[in-house]
Motif scaffolding. Structure first.
Motif, mmCIF file in Angstrom:
data_model
loop_
_atom_site.group_PDB
_atom_site.id
_atom_site.type_symbol
_atom_site.label_atom_id
_atom_site.label_comp_id
_atom_site.label_asym_id
_atom_site.label_seq_id
_atom_site.Cartn_x
_atom_site.Cartn_y
_atom_site.Cartn_z
ATOM 1 N N GLU A 48 0.841 -1.187 0.000
ATOM 2 C CA GLU A 48 0.000 0.000 0.000
ATOM 3 C C GLU A 48 0.878 1.240 0.000
ATOM 4 O OE1 GLU A 48 -2.248 0.783 3.534
ATOM 5 O OE2 GLU A 48 -3.268 2.519 2.659
ATOM 6 N N PRO A 99 -6.891 -0.076 5.574
ATOM 7 C CA PRO A 99 -8.073 -0.754 5.029
ATOM 8 C C PRO A 99 -9.338 0.053 5.253
ATOM 9 C CG PRO A 99 -6.728 -2.274 6.294
ATOM 10 C CD PRO A 99 -6.207 -0.911 6.579
ATOM 11 N N GLY A 100 -9.957 0.482 4.201
ATOM 12 C CA GLY A 100 -11.231 1.167 4.246
ATOM 13 C C GLY A 100 -11.996 0.685 3.047
ATOM 14 N N GLU A 101 -12.910 1.475 2.552
ATOM 15 C CA GLU A 101 -13.635 1.094 1.349
ATOM 16 C C GLU A 101 -12.680 1.187 0.169
ATOM 17 O OE1 GLU A 101 -17.235 3.205 0.679
ATOM 18 O OE2 GLU A 101 -17.574 2.320 -1.295
ATOM 19 N N LEU A 102 -12.414 0.061 -0.425
ATOM 20 C CA LEU A 102 -11.491 0.006 -1.557
ATOM 21 C C LEU A 102 -12.258 0.031 -2.869
ATOM 22 C CD1 LEU A 102 -9.048 -2.796 -0.339
ATOM 23 C CD2 LEU A 102 -8.759 -0.325 -0.136
#
Lengths: 113, 112
Positions: A48, A99-102
């Motif tokens: 990332e 990590p969130g809405e990808l």
């Protein structure tokens, strides 16, 4: 708004070569993640990037590398290709780090012969 | 540690209900659900956070049992458009240092 764009969509390489894949995130998204998808292992996290810095890295060898530019566009590079590197490489962008809405692109399908 | 999804595949008739389970061996902070149709990009469905907060959309619901490190996705009165492969992604309680760890997916086929 435009989604995540990945290029090239398909490519064929031979063992020992290297490849560079490109990802343009959704406008305004500063985080870009890369995942490798194979039938046997599913989706596996590669790395990332957020604000041009690698924040996290998955359990892949050093042959896999990446970078992010000031406009948030990202590239990943695989050197000394092996047959097992054949996979769909997915890029995902998000507004936040971690990590969130990808939002995934459609991927770059790499075949190594 | 890759979460384990069950079942691996399921075939339903339109209008039937489906439950997809995701189980992890490590303490979790959040569980994420995605759906991928053949030849398309995975699409976000829902995030379930430790503490019970749930975020998502569409007419799909989910639960997160923090003590058991398990999550279930509920598809009620399934529609043809629900067909696809469902992935759960887990984030460990230590933070997102390893990105999301995805299960191998559950293939869902909805027949008319």
């Amino acid at each position: 708004k435009a989604g995540v764009t990945q290029t090239p969509r398909y490519l064929i390489k031979t063992r020992g070569q290297q490849v560079t894949l490109s990802c343009s995130p959704i406008s305004g998204h500063r985080s870009v993640s890369w995942y490798q998808q194979t039938p046997g292992q599913g989706l596996q996290f590669l790395f990332e990037y957020f604000s041009e810095t690698q924040r996290n890295k998955g359990n892949f060898p050093g042959r896999f590398s990446g970078r992010q530019f000031s406009n948030s566009r990202s590239e990943m590079n695989v050197s000394t290709l092996e047959l097992g590197d054949s996979a769909l490489y997915l890029c995902a962008s998000s507004l936040q780090e971690g990590p969130g809405e990808l939002f995934f692109g459609e991927g770059s399908r790499l075949t190594v012969l | 540690q890759q979460p384990v999804q069950s079942p691996q595949a399921v075939i339903l008739r339109e209008g039937e209900d489906a439950v997809i389970n995701c189980s992890s061996s490590k303490a979790l902070y959040s569980v994420h659900w995605y759906r991928q149709k053949h030849g398309e990009a995975p699409v976000f469905l829902m995030i379930l956070l430790k503490g019970g907060e749930q975020k998502g959309h569409e007419k799909i619901s989910a639960s997160f049992n923090e003590k058991k490190q398990q999550s279930s996705l509920y598809l009620t009165a399934s529609q043809l458009s629900y067909s696809g492969t469902y992935f759960c992604g887990t984030e460990g309680s230590g933070g997102g240092a390893d990105g999301l760890t995805f299960g191998k997916g559950t293939h869902l086929i909805i027949q008319p």
